[in-house]
Structure formats: structure tokens, C-alpha cells
Write an enzyme that holds these catalytic residues in place. Structure first.
Site, PDB file in Angstrom:
ATOM      1  N   ALA A  20      34.917  29.533  50.056  1.00 47.44           N
ATOM      2  CA  ALA A  20      34.061  29.179  51.190  1.00 47.44           C
ATOM      3  C   ALA A  20      34.924  28.626  52.325  1.00 47.44           C
ATOM      4  O   ALA A  20      34.795  29.046  53.480  1.00 47.44           O
ATOM      5  CB  ALA A  20      33.022  28.165  50.752  1.00 47.44           C
ATOM      6  N   ARG A  48      27.524  21.154  43.798  1.00 48.36           N
ATOM      7  CA  ARG A  48      27.133  20.025  42.962  1.00 48.36           C
ATOM      8  C   ARG A  48      27.327  18.669  43.623  1.00 48.36           C
ATOM      9  O   ARG A  48      26.515  17.773  43.484  1.00 48.36           O
ATOM     10  CB  ARG A  48      27.909  20.083  41.657  1.00 48.36           C
ATOM     11  CG  ARG A  48      26.925  20.019  40.513  1.00 48.36           C
ATOM     12  CD  ARG A  48      27.458  19.995  39.182  1.00 48.36           C
ATOM     13  NE  ARG A  48      28.882  19.881  39.081  1.00 48.36           N
ATOM     14  CZ  ARG A  48      29.549  20.293  38.028  1.00 48.36           C
ATOM     15  NH1 ARG A  48      28.900  20.860  37.051  1.00 48.36           N
ATOM     16  NH2 ARG A  48      30.839  20.143  37.937  1.00 48.36           N
ATOM     17  N   ASP A  87      21.894  21.259  41.246  1.00 47.38           N
ATOM     18  CA  ASP A  87      22.255  21.405  39.845  1.00 47.38           C
ATOM     19  C   ASP A  87      21.712  22.766  39.391  1.00 47.38           C
ATOM     20  O   ASP A  87      20.503  23.000  39.439  1.00 47.38           O
ATOM     21  CB  ASP A  87      21.608  20.240  39.071  1.00 47.38           C
ATOM     22  CG  ASP A  87      21.747  20.402  37.568  1.00 47.38           C
ATOM     23  OD1 ASP A  87      22.222  21.474  37.135  1.00 47.38           O
ATOM     24  OD2 ASP A  87      21.370  19.469  36.843  1.00 47.38           O
ATOM     25  N   LYS A 150      33.424  38.766  42.704  1.00 41.65           N
ATOM     26  CA  LYS A 150      33.943  39.091  41.389  1.00 41.65           C
ATOM     27  C   LYS A 150      34.332  37.815  40.660  1.00 41.65           C
ATOM     28  O   LYS A 150      34.492  36.803  41.329  1.00 41.65           O
ATOM     29  CB  LYS A 150      35.124  40.035  41.505  1.00 41.65           C
ATOM     30  CG  LYS A 150      36.359  39.391  42.163  1.00 41.65           C
ATOM     31  CD  LYS A 150      37.428  40.397  42.197  1.00 41.65           C
ATOM     32  CE  LYS A 150      38.511  40.065  41.229  1.00 41.65           C
ATOM     33  NZ  LYS A 150      39.542  39.196  41.787  1.00 41.65           N
ATOM     34  N   ASP A 179      33.910  43.778  46.895  1.00 43.19           N
ATOM     35  CA  ASP A 179      35.289  44.104  46.580  1.00 43.19           C
ATOM     36  C   ASP A 179      35.975  43.978  47.932  1.00 43.19           C
ATOM     37  O   ASP A 179      35.807  44.849  48.791  1.00 43.19           O
ATOM     38  CB  ASP A 179      35.411  45.533  46.039  1.00 43.19           C
ATOM     39  CG  ASP A 179      36.831  45.818  45.627  1.00 43.19           C
ATOM     40  OD1 ASP A 179      37.744  45.498  46.413  1.00 43.19           O
ATOM     41  OD2 ASP A 179      37.051  46.355  44.529  1.00 43.19           O
ATOM     42  N   HIS A 180      36.704  42.890  48.133  1.00 47.87           N
ATOM     43  CA  HIS A 180      37.145  42.629  49.506  1.00 47.87           C
ATOM     44  C   HIS A 180      38.119  43.690  50.018  1.00 47.87           C
ATOM     45  O   HIS A 180      38.314  43.822  51.217  1.00 47.87           O
ATOM     46  CB  HIS A 180      37.688  41.200  49.667  1.00 47.87           C
ATOM     47  CG  HIS A 180      39.082  41.006  49.157  1.00 47.87           C
ATOM     48  ND1 HIS A 180      39.377  40.863  47.828  1.00 47.87           N
ATOM     49  CD2 HIS A 180      40.264  40.933  49.800  1.00 47.87           C
ATOM     50  CE1 HIS A 180      40.678  40.711  47.682  1.00 47.87           C
ATOM     51  NE2 HIS A 180      41.245  40.745  48.868  1.00 47.87           N
ATOM     52  N   ASP A 237      41.764  41.583  37.040  1.00 48.72           N
ATOM     53  CA  ASP A 237      41.761  40.921  38.338  1.00 48.72           C
ATOM     54  C   ASP A 237      41.950  41.914  39.491  1.00 48.72           C
ATOM     55  O   ASP A 237      41.360  41.754  40.558  1.00 48.72           O
ATOM     56  CB  ASP A 237      42.890  39.877  38.352  1.00 48.72           C
ATOM     57  CG  ASP A 237      42.885  39.004  39.597  1.00 48.72           C
ATOM     58  OD1 ASP A 237      41.795  38.508  39.958  1.00 48.72           O
ATOM     59  OD2 ASP A 237      43.949  38.835  40.223  1.00 48.72           O
ATOM     60  N   HIS A 242      39.896  46.572  42.807  1.00 51.39           N
ATOM     61  CA  HIS A 242      40.569  47.020  44.028  1.00 51.39           C
ATOM     62  C   HIS A 242      41.340  48.326  43.863  1.00 51.39           C
ATOM     63  O   HIS A 242      41.245  49.226  44.696  1.00 51.39           O
ATOM     64  CB  HIS A 242      41.548  45.950  44.531  1.00 51.39           C
ATOM     65  CG  HIS A 242      40.977  44.563  44.574  1.00 51.39           C
ATOM     66  ND1 HIS A 242      39.702  44.302  44.991  1.00 51.39           N
ATOM     67  CD2 HIS A 242      41.515  43.361  44.245  1.00 51.39           C
ATOM     68  CE1 HIS A 242      39.478  42.988  44.928  1.00 51.39           C
ATOM     69  NE2 HIS A 242      40.566  42.396  44.478  1.00 51.39           N
TER      70      HIS A 242
HETATM   71  C1  BG6 Z   1      41.857  38.961  44.479  1.00 54.30           C
HETATM   72  C2  BG6 Z   1      42.523  38.528  43.197  1.00 54.30           C
HETATM   73  O1  BG6 Z   1      40.728  39.757  44.194  1.00 54.30           O
HETATM   74  O2  BG6 Z   1      42.760  39.709  45.254  1.00 54.30           O
HETATM   75  C3  BG6 Z   1      43.769  37.737  43.494  1.00 54.30           C
HETATM   76  O3  BG6 Z   1      41.631  37.761  42.425  1.00 54.30           O
HETATM   77  C4  BG6 Z   1      44.685  38.482  44.412  1.00 54.30           C
HETATM   78  O4  BG6 Z   1      44.463  37.411  42.299  1.00 54.30           O
HETATM   79  C5  BG6 Z   1      43.916  38.977  45.645  1.00 54.30           C
HETATM   80  O5  BG6 Z   1      45.698  37.607  44.814  1.00 54.30           O
HETATM   81  C6  BG6 Z   1      44.778  39.887  46.492  1.00 54.30           C
HETATM   82  O6  BG6 Z   1      44.111  40.130  47.685  1.00 54.30           O
HETATM   83  P1  BG6 Z   1      44.898  40.527  48.995  1.00 54.30           P
HETATM   84  O7  BG6 Z   1      43.818  40.780  50.010  1.00 54.30           O
HETATM   85  O8  BG6 Z   1      45.786  39.362  49.344  1.00 54.30           O
HETATM   86  O9  BG6 Z   1      45.698  41.732  48.655  1.00 54.30           O
END
Ligand code: BG6
Length: 493
Positions: A20, A48, A87, A150, A179-180, A237, A242
């Protein structure tokens, strides 16, 4: 309603957390600065800790100053923030939140539109979704959407269970699974490069492409996240989400329309065509690694097993390389190599498309090193594309030389491209789910990954740590390509 600056309340669960502070507040602020958010919006931070609105606004202000953004509108922006101590399992907490949202709806004329953003520990995702429904928070006159971070489960059965819980409260088209990577400028550009260029699309298949390489390397170690990472590892991860998403975008067929259903359905077809690997084949297709100590950016760093919160004999992989095969007409026989790791030599995400040799190339006599044509898509930190081709060296000898055609998106646009989270929040506000993962994608991806994690959990790695911090991962990752006659294209090019 104005779809360019939609009106909504945004409720952030986990509002005192790292995500955040580092990503969400700055991204919402950027939307505000760029006029992408209506003046009538409200953000409710839920966590919390017993904070007051004033304390919370002060935290948000600090996070924005930390992000070094134009501070001219910070005060008026922070006025829109409210805090609700909470909570997860307590019914009263939800009822009070409901009341608060109803009041804010009338303050900001947000028509009952709500985004619920789950930016907290995943074990609470299911409970929160169910309670939002049972206590009537999803019962709103406007639209409701769930943005969910995630990890979406840790294997197929747990992902299915989580999905069932959130689907009780939200329909599939109200769920925005983040999924960024899908919010990154150059990841979004993959489709355009492929489908808007007559130069590339006709060649984008097994007749002309010899292999594709997707690398996402990081210099950072596990940091403060050992308790999560020990249970996850690089496979869950980074690869399950990704890396596989990037492969799907590279391999999918052109969608018949640029809408959410068509794009997602083409990606799903790729994932259905992924060749499943059996347990005893995992070692042929996948390599795992764990970083030892070493030097990164001129600084000595410790090995994974010495990091705070990791097990001294940890079997967790911090590096994965793999070979994926897609059994369909377009891709039969073309390996997609993926590679990701922490504490590597550089921070770099790149896609390399290597084209096949000419059937007869008089300019490269037998024995001389061939230089394949290569298209590199630079995802980060640089954003752009490079095309490597061969040309004549100037002068009388007729020798050849490699040349590069380069496009750097940063220098063209001169301003920084929007942050991934900024786009994704904006997409969700506008109701566009194209750049989010559909359940079918998530499920298929876990199905593929589960065999690999099972094999690795059963056969512990005997050679960990097997790569030095500051390197490009274990040697075995190079062998994976060498046995097919390829090599990893240098990350510096
Ligand atoms: C996240 C993972 O989804 O992506 C991290 O949980 C990782 O472990 C990160 O560091 C990497 O993202 P980016 O945008 O820096 O490549």
C-alpha cells in the site's frame, strides 16, 4: 458516468502494509495528478492497527513524499483518505465498514461503486470475500470489483479452493487478479509489436524463429520476505505468474477483437497447449538454483541460507530456468526458455526472439560464427526494442558486421511511463479486465507448475547454494540451452 474519470470508493485491506505504501498510494496519487481520477473519490484504508483518520493521512503523506512525486496536491488528495480499524473475522468490523462506505457514497456521490483491494496476507482472502458478501457490503447499488494480489494459492488445489470462496461473493468478471507484469508498458507492447507490424507477424512462427528466451533477473535478495518466500520460492513467486504470462503473450494467436474475452481466450489456448512435463522429466526441462554469498554492485552480500528468517538447510529455489514447449501448429519444435532469479548480476527483464539462419548464407562461410537475427524486447529497466541484423562493413573488403536498430521508449516519450499499478488500478476503475489474469489462466498455469514443485519437494537439491550472488545463475542453466545448440543472449545487448 464518465468512463475516463470514473467515480468510486476504493477500500484497501492491508492499508498499513508495504505494498500500500510503496505502490498503491503513489499510484492513486499519480492518477489524481494526471486527472484520471474524478475529484469525487474516497479511499478507505483497512487494517488491524487502531489508527485515526489523521494518523492514516499522515502515513499516506509520508509515503507520497517518499515516492518523490509532485507534492503540490498532496494535502487535498489526503483529505479523501479514511481509516477503518478492522478484525478480519469480526462481524461488527464489516457492519461498521458498511456504514462508513454508505456515508462516503453520499459525500462523494460515488453511486455505490466499490473496489475492494486485497493487499494483505493471502490466508485472509477467502474469509474477507465471504464476509463482504454475508454482511451485505457487496450488496450495492453501483458496481463492485475485487482486486486481489498474488499469491493466488500455492498449487492447483489451494487456488481452486480460494477461487471457490471468492466466486461465492464476486462473479468472474468482477474479479481482477493482479499480475503486475501485465501492467508494464513493454509487456503491453508485445501484442502491438506482434500484431501491428507486417514485418514481424509473418515470421512469428516455427518456420522462422529458432527459440525464444524470457529472462527476469533481479539484484535484490529475499529481503524481509523470508517467511513468505521460504514457502514459495522462485517457481511460485515468478514463474507461475509473470513468466508464464509473458510466454502466453508471445505465443498467442492474434485475437479477433481487442477486448477482454478475446485476448484472454487466446492466452488460455496457449496455456492449454503447453506440453506437460512428467515428474521424471523435470530435470531435463527445469533447473533450480539458490544464491550463495557474493558481490552485487560492489557490495558483499550473504547467501540465501544466511538471510534473516531462512532455514540453514533451506531447499528453497531463488533461481529457475526452464524450457517450455508449446504443442500447436505455430510453435511445434520451438523452445521457449525462461529464466528468473534473485541476487543476479543485473536487474533486467528482457525477451529475446532468435530467428533461424538463412538456408544458405554466403556471407558466413563454413566454420565462421553465425550471427542470427535477433529481436530484443526490453521490458525493464530500459524500455524499447533492438533488432540485431547483419550488414556490410564499409570499405573494400566485403566483410560483414552486426548492426543494431534501436528504439528506446523512454527517450521517445521523454516522460516516465506510468507505473504498472497505476495502469491496473485505472483499468479496474474503468472495468477493463484485459490485463488481469482470468481463472482459467491461473488454473492452467498451476497445473503445469505443480509437477515441477512436486518433483523438487521430493528430491531435495543436493548442490544448494549453487550460484554466487552477482552471477547469472548456476552453470546448469547454460547447459539447458547448450544441449539444444543455443546460448543465452547476453543481457547487456
Ligand atoms: C513480485 C515478486 O511479484 O515480483 C517479487 O513477488 C519480485 O519477489 C517482483 O521481486 C519483481 O517485480 P519487478 O517488477 O521488480 O520485476
Amino acid at each position: 458516468m464518465n468512463v475516463e474519470n470514473p467515480k468510486s470508493l476504493i477500500v484497501i485491506f492491508g492499508a498499513t502494509g508495504d505494498l500500500a505504501n510503496r505502490k498503491l498510494f503513489p499510484s492513486i496519487y499519480r492518477l489524481y495528478l494526471n486527472g484520471k481520477l474524478s475529484e469525487e473519490f474516497g479511499v478507505v484504508g483497512v487494517a488491524r492497527r487502531p489508527n485515526s483518520n489523521e494518523q492514516f493521512r499522515e502515513n499516506v503523506r509520508e509515503a507520497l513524499l517518499e515516492a518523490k512525486l509532485d507534492d503540490s496536491k498532496i494535502d487535498q488528495f489526503c483529505e479523501h483518505f479514511y481509516y477503518h480499524p478492522f478484525d478480519v473475522t469480526n462481524r461488527e468490523s464489516y457492519l461498521e465498514l458498511k456504514l462508513l462506505l454508505e456515508n462516503l457514497d453520499s459525500t462523494y456521490h460515488t453511486f455505490g461503486n466499490r473496489i475492494f483491494y486485497l493487499a494483505m496476507a493471502p490466508e485472509f482472502f477467502g474469509t474477507i470475500a465471504s464476509k463482504l458478501k454475508s454482511e451485505g457490503l457487496t450488496d450495492t447499488t453501483g458496481w463492485k470489483r475485487l482486486m486481489i494480489e498474488k499469491p493466488f494459492g500455492r498449487d492447483l488445489p489451494s487456488a481452486k479452493e480460494l477461487n471457490k470462496q471468492i466466486r461465492d461473493a464476486f462473479s468472474e468478471d468482477e474479479i481482477y487478479r493482479i499480475d503486475h507484469y501485465l501492467g508494464k508498458e513493454m509487456v503491453q507492447n508485445i501484442e502491438v509489436i506482434r500484431f501491428a507490424n507486417a514485418l514481424f507477424e509473418p515470421l512469428w512462427n516455427n518456420r522462422y524463429i529458432s527459440n525464444i528466451q524470457v529472462t527476469s533477473s533481479e539484484t535484490l535478495g529475499v529481503g524481509e520476505r523470508a517467511s513468505y518466500y521460504e514457502k514459495s520460492g522462485a517457481l511460485r513467486d515468478m514463474v507461475q505468474n509473470h513468466m508464464i504470462q509473458m510466454v502466453a503473450l508471445l505465443a498467442m494467436e492474434p485475437p479477433s477483437r481487442l477486448n477482454t474475452e478475446e485476448v484472454r481466450s487466446e492466452k488460455v489456448k496457449v496455456l492449454r497447449s503447453l506440453r506437460a512435463i512428467s515428474l521424471d522429466e523435470v530435470d531435463q526441462y527445469f533447473v533450480r538454483g539458490q544464491y550463495g554469498s557474493g558481490i552485487v554492485a560492489d557490495k558483499e552480500v550473504m547467501g540465501y541460507r544466511d538471510e534473516n528468517g531462512t532455514e540453514p538447510e533451506s531447499n528453497t529455489e531463488t533461481f529457475v530456468a526452464g524450457k517450455l514447449l508449446i504443442d500447436n501448429f505455430r510453435w511445434a519444435g520451438v523452445p521457449f526458455y525462461i529464466r528468473t532469479g534473485k541476487r543476479m548480476a543485473v536487474k533486467s527483464t528482457k525477451i529475446v526472439i532468435e530467428f533461424k539462419d538463412m538456408p544458405m548464407n554466403l556471407y558466413f562461410p563454413e566454420g565462421e560464427e553465425r550471427r542470427p537475427n535477433v529481436l530484443v524486447i526490453h521490458i525493464q529497466p530500459e524500455e524499447g526494442i533492438t533488432l540485431h541484423i547483419n550488414a556490410k562493413k564499409s570499405g573494400p573488403t566485403g566483410e560483414t558486421t552486426p548492426i543494431k536498430m534501436e528504439f528506446s521508449s523512454k527517450s521517445q516519450n521523454s516522460i516516465n511511463t506510468p507505473e504498472a499499478y497505476e495502469r491496473l488500478i485505472y483499468d479496474c476503475l474503468r472495468g477493463d479486465a484485459t490485463n488481469f489474469a482470468h481463472w482459467d489462466e491461473v488454473g492452467l498455469s498451476w497445473k503445469f507448475i505443480d509437477t515441477i514443485s512436486e518433483a523438487w519437494a521430493t528430491n531435495k537439491a543436493s548442490d544448494f547454494p549453487n550460484y554466487k550472488s552477482g552471477s547469472l545463475g548456476p552453470e546448469k542453466a547454460d547447459k539447458l540451452l547448450e544441449k539444444d545448440g543455443f546460448y543465452w543472449w547476453p543481457l547487456s545487448e
